[in-house]
Motif scaffolding. Structure first.
Motif, PDB file in Angstrom:
ATOM      1  N   GLU A   1       0.812  -1.216   0.000  1.00  0.00           N
ATOM      2  CA  GLU A   1       0.000   0.000   0.000  1.00  0.00           C
ATOM      3  C   GLU A   1       0.844   1.263   0.000  1.00  0.00           C
ATOM      4  O   GLU A   1       0.392   2.325  -0.394  1.00  0.00           O
ATOM      5  N   GLY A   2       2.091   1.136   0.435  1.00  0.00           N
ATOM      6  CA  GLY A   2       2.904   2.328   0.636  1.00  0.00           C
ATOM      7  C   GLY A   2       3.645   2.763  -0.609  1.00  0.00           C
ATOM      8  O   GLY A   2       3.356   2.348  -1.725  1.00  0.00           O
ATOM      9  N   ARG A   3       4.608   3.587  -0.373  1.00  0.00           N
ATOM     10  CA  ARG A   3       5.391   4.168  -1.449  1.00  0.00           C
ATOM     11  C   ARG A   3       6.226   3.101  -2.153  1.00  0.00           C
ATOM     12  O   ARG A   3       6.577   2.072  -1.586  1.00  0.00           O
ATOM     13  N   VAL A   4       6.581   3.403  -3.359  1.00  0.00           N
ATOM     14  CA  VAL A   4       7.237   2.398  -4.182  1.00  0.00           C
ATOM     15  C   VAL A   4       8.628   2.039  -3.676  1.00  0.00           C
ATOM     16  O   VAL A   4       8.957   0.880  -3.520  1.00  0.00           O
ATOM     17  N   HIS A   5       9.446   3.036  -3.464  1.00  0.00           N
ATOM     18  CA  HIS A   5      10.821   2.775  -3.047  1.00  0.00           C
ATOM     19  C   HIS A   5      10.943   3.082  -1.561  1.00  0.00           C
ATOM     20  O   HIS A   5      10.924   4.241  -1.157  1.00  0.00           O
ATOM     21  N   ILE A   6      11.104   2.061  -0.766  1.00  0.00           N
ATOM     22  CA  ILE A   6      11.099   2.248   0.685  1.00  0.00           C
ATOM     23  C   ILE A   6      12.306   1.546   1.303  1.00  0.00           C
ATOM     24  O   ILE A   6      12.753   0.520   0.807  1.00  0.00           O
ATOM     25  N   THR A   7      12.841   2.129   2.361  1.00  0.00           N
ATOM     26  CA  THR A   7      13.950   1.474   3.063  1.00  0.00           C
ATOM     27  C   THR A   7      13.384   0.555   4.135  1.00  0.00           C
ATOM     28  O   THR A   7      12.228   0.692   4.543  1.00  0.00           O
ATOM     29  N   ALA A   8      14.207  -0.352   4.610  1.00  0.00           N
ATOM     30  CA  ALA A   8      13.788  -1.265   5.667  1.00  0.00           C
ATOM     31  C   ALA A   8      13.395  -0.460   6.905  1.00  0.00           C
ATOM     32  O   ALA A   8      12.398  -0.758   7.563  1.00  0.00           O
TER      33      ALA A   8
ATOM     34  N   SER B   1      25.527   5.051  -2.471  1.00  0.00           N
ATOM     35  CA  SER B   1      25.873   4.441  -1.192  1.00  0.00           C
ATOM     36  C   SER B   1      24.771   4.654  -0.169  1.00  0.00           C
ATOM     37  O   SER B   1      24.985   4.538   1.023  1.00  0.00           O
ATOM     38  N   MET B   2      23.587   4.945  -0.638  1.00  0.00           N
ATOM     39  CA  MET B   2      22.486   5.171   0.283  1.00  0.00           C
ATOM     40  C   MET B   2      21.925   3.839   0.754  1.00  0.00           C
ATOM     41  O   MET B   2      22.163   2.812   0.132  1.00  0.00           O
ATOM     42  N   PRO B   3      21.175   3.868   1.843  1.00  0.00           N
ATOM     43  CA  PRO B   3      20.595   2.606   2.314  1.00  0.00           C
ATOM     44  C   PRO B   3      19.726   1.947   1.250  1.00  0.00           C
ATOM     45  O   PRO B   3      19.095   2.620   0.444  1.00  0.00           O
ATOM     46  N   THR B   4      19.718   0.645   1.297  1.00  0.00           N
ATOM     47  CA  THR B   4      18.987  -0.146   0.310  1.00  0.00           C
ATOM     48  C   THR B   4      17.497   0.183   0.332  1.00  0.00           C
ATOM     49  O   THR B   4      16.895   0.287   1.400  1.00  0.00           O
ATOM     50  N   ARG B   5      16.934   0.344  -0.833  1.00  0.00           N
ATOM     51  CA  ARG B   5      15.489   0.540  -0.935  1.00  0.00           C
ATOM     52  C   ARG B   5      14.866  -0.677  -1.599  1.00  0.00           C
ATOM     53  O   ARG B   5      15.491  -1.363  -2.389  1.00  0.00           O
ATOM     54  N   TYR B   6      13.622  -0.930  -1.225  1.00  0.00           N
ATOM     55  CA  TYR B   6      12.937  -2.110  -1.736  1.00  0.00           C
ATOM     56  C   TYR B   6      11.687  -1.712  -2.501  1.00  0.00           C
ATOM     57  O   TYR B   6      11.010  -0.741  -2.151  1.00  0.00           O
ATOM     58  N   GLU B   7      11.369  -2.474  -3.519  1.00  0.00           N
ATOM     59  CA  GLU B   7      10.102  -2.314  -4.226  1.00  0.00           C
ATOM     60  C   GLU B   7       9.557  -3.692  -4.528  1.00  0.00           C
ATOM     61  O   GLU B   7      10.308  -4.632  -4.779  1.00  0.00           O
ATOM     62  N   LEU B   8       8.249  -3.807  -4.473  1.00  0.00           N
ATOM     63  CA  LEU B   8       7.628  -5.047  -4.915  1.00  0.00           C
ATOM     64  C   LEU B   8       7.988  -5.229  -6.378  1.00  0.00           C
ATOM     65  O   LEU B   8       7.822  -4.314  -7.181  1.00  0.00           O
TER      66      LEU B   8
ATOM     67  N   GLY C   1      14.257 -12.177   2.802  1.00  0.00           N
ATOM     68  CA  GLY C   1      13.650 -13.381   2.255  1.00  0.00           C
ATOM     69  C   GLY C   1      12.874 -13.105   0.978  1.00  0.00           C
ATOM     70  O   GLY C   1      12.983 -13.847   0.005  1.00  0.00           O
ATOM     71  N   MET C   2      12.129 -12.022   0.990  1.00  0.00           N
ATOM     72  CA  MET C   2      11.358 -11.676  -0.194  1.00  0.00           C
ATOM     73  C   MET C   2      12.259 -11.301  -1.362  1.00  0.00           C
ATOM     74  O   MET C   2      11.935 -11.571  -2.514  1.00  0.00           O
ATOM     75  N   ALA C   3      13.387 -10.685  -1.037  1.00  0.00           N
ATOM     76  CA  ALA C   3      14.331 -10.344  -2.098  1.00  0.00           C
ATOM     77  C   ALA C   3      14.893 -11.611  -2.725  1.00  0.00           C
ATOM     78  O   ALA C   3      15.069 -11.694  -3.935  1.00  0.00           O
ATOM     79  N   GLU C   4      15.128 -12.596  -1.874  1.00  0.00           N
ATOM     80  CA  GLU C   4      15.669 -13.860  -2.365  1.00  0.00           C
ATOM     81  C   GLU C   4      14.661 -14.570  -3.273  1.00  0.00           C
ATOM     82  O   GLU C   4      15.029 -15.198  -4.251  1.00  0.00           O
ATOM     83  N   SER C   5      13.394 -14.447  -2.902  1.00  0.00           N
ATOM     84  CA  SER C   5      12.333 -15.045  -3.719  1.00  0.00           C
ATOM     85  C   SER C   5      11.915 -14.125  -4.850  1.00  0.00           C
ATOM     86  O   SER C   5      10.949 -14.412  -5.541  1.00  0.00           O
ATOM     87  N   ARG C   6      12.597 -13.017  -4.965  1.00  0.00           N
ATOM     88  CA  ARG C   6      12.316 -12.053  -6.030  1.00  0.00           C
ATOM     89  C   ARG C   6      10.907 -11.476  -5.940  1.00  0.00           C
ATOM     90  O   ARG C   6      10.370 -11.018  -6.936  1.00  0.00           O
ATOM     91  N   VAL C   7      10.319 -11.544  -4.762  1.00  0.00           N
ATOM     92  CA  VAL C   7       9.022 -10.880  -4.574  1.00  0.00           C
ATOM     93  C   VAL C   7       9.244  -9.375  -4.471  1.00  0.00           C
ATOM     94  O   VAL C   7       8.451  -8.579  -4.948  1.00  0.00           O
ATOM     95  N   VAL C   8      10.342  -9.018  -3.859  1.00  0.00           N
ATOM     96  CA  VAL C   8      10.745  -7.617  -3.878  1.00  0.00           C
ATOM     97  C   VAL C   8      12.107  -7.509  -4.552  1.00  0.00           C
ATOM     98  O   VAL C   8      12.834  -8.490  -4.684  1.00  0.00           O
ATOM     99  N   THR C   9      12.402  -6.314  -4.990  1.00  0.00           N
ATOM    100  CA  THR C   9      13.679  -6.042  -5.636  1.00  0.00           C
ATOM    101  C   THR C   9      14.440  -5.029  -4.796  1.00  0.00           C
ATOM    102  O   THR C   9      13.866  -4.057  -4.330  1.00  0.00           O
ATOM    103  N   GLU C  10      15.706  -5.324  -4.608  1.00  0.00           N
ATOM    104  CA  GLU C  10      16.557  -4.404  -3.866  1.00  0.00           C
ATOM    105  C   GLU C  10      17.121  -3.357  -4.814  1.00  0.00           C
ATOM    106  O   GLU C  10      17.599  -3.687  -5.885  1.00  0.00           O
ATOM    107  N   LEU C  11      17.070  -2.123  -4.388  1.00  0.00           N
ATOM    108  CA  LEU C  11      17.651  -1.045  -5.180  1.00  0.00           C
ATOM    109  C   LEU C  11      18.756  -0.392  -4.380  1.00  0.00           C
ATOM    110  O   LEU C  11      18.505   0.177  -3.323  1.00  0.00           O
TER     111      LEU C  11
END
Lengths: 171, 171
Positions: B60-67, B106-113, B92-102
């Motif tokens: 439901e939230g924003r597309v690119h979000i940090t942990a 050198s900024m903190p990792t952001r995630y998107e579905l 875990g979701m990144a490993e299953s490719r449900v989310v993608t790490e961006l």
DNA sequence: TTCTAATTGAAAATGATTATCATTACTAGT
DNA sequence: ACTAGTAATGATAATCATTTTCAATTAGAA
């Protein structure tokens, strides 16, 4: 393991977790102390023995090196160099585009002297092996995309991730 | 530095490195609790209230979000969720490719579905504007390169950097 | 040579991420 | 529905790369 003498060789590979030390520089020419000094001065930095040593070691050593690895290597030659200096200098060189930072996955940042000829990287997510490649078709299509959106390209980052042959067989 | 000059928020386009908060999800459909549970089960993970909440909030939230951001958001709804759980689940979701790490710079990792339609990013280094694009030709050539070296590709990162039309005209 | 700002090394600080571990709670099998 | 077995959890500590601090040193212009 494997041979690697020049980046013009299509077969050059870099093994990351346990670095092979038989990698040689991209640059065939050796740099004199004056060369090194000039490079440092061009960055608007003062010439110090530490910087000369770091740059020289970077030039002579393996292509993709971490700050930590470079520090250890430099340490063996002159133990008066601290790792803060190595980090600082690497960061400065990255800003001046003298070196290029490679952030592959979540592994520590690796540095390479910015090669004259552009190439991209393909990394094995299992063992960390890096393969360098060049592909004009990809570059061409990138330009097409840029043109399509009215962008004028300055640079790009392309990193492929997958499993290399030997890791595929292992499991 | 780019980090300090790229935060112009032009419009509703994504702006890095501090993206606007009025970003909306790629996914128009709303997910029922059963949808959420199915997604979690497909990852071979057990369904827990925490994971449902985390996944729902991510959707439901924003597309690119940090942990960290996601953790704080989830905390407001249910303070019984620890950030270790958020980190673990995201990983875990990144490993299953449900989310993608961006990893941008050198900024903190952001995630998107992970979006159903793959896309890459082209960034204007002057104003930070991001254009998403798809190009099958590039993908095809990537596969060719992988095949050539015996790699089995899992994913890739392609980021183009340049100057957008309006910034070109500004000077 | 003198002066001053840049540079240095050691150590501490930071910030993101990961591991530990005792406790809790899913869920498959009865 | 009940239980056993195991996965998941949260608080905390640990880790790791990187950055900052600061007093001492040094490069290089004047």
């Amino acid at each position: 393991m494997f041979e690697h003498t020049s980046r013009h060789n299509n077969n050059d590979e870099t093994v990351l977790p346990i670095p092979s030390n038989n990698e040689t520089s991209y640059f065939d020419e050796s740099w004199t102390e004056d060369d090194l000094k000039q490079i440092i001065r061009k960055m608007n930095l003062k010439v110090t023995p530490q910087r000369i040593l770091i740059l020289q070691t970077l030039h002579e050593g393996r292509v993709h090196i971490t700050a930590q690895e470079l520090y250890e290597k430099v340490q063996k030659i002159n133990s008066d160099v601290g790792f803060a200096t190595v980090y600082r200098f690497l960061k400065g060189m990255a800003e001046s585009r003298v070196v290029t930072e490679l952030r592959m996955g979540s592994m520590p940042t690796r540095y390479e002297l910015t090669p004259k000829k552009h190439h991209d990287h393909m990394t094995c997510t299992a063992c960390g092996k890096i393969v360098e490649f060049q592909n004009k078709n990809i570059e061409d299509h990138q330009e097409k995309v840029a043109k399509q959106y009215g962008f004028k390209l300055t640079h790009h980052v392309l990193e492929l991730y997958g499993i290399c042959t030997s890791c595929q067989m292992k499991k």
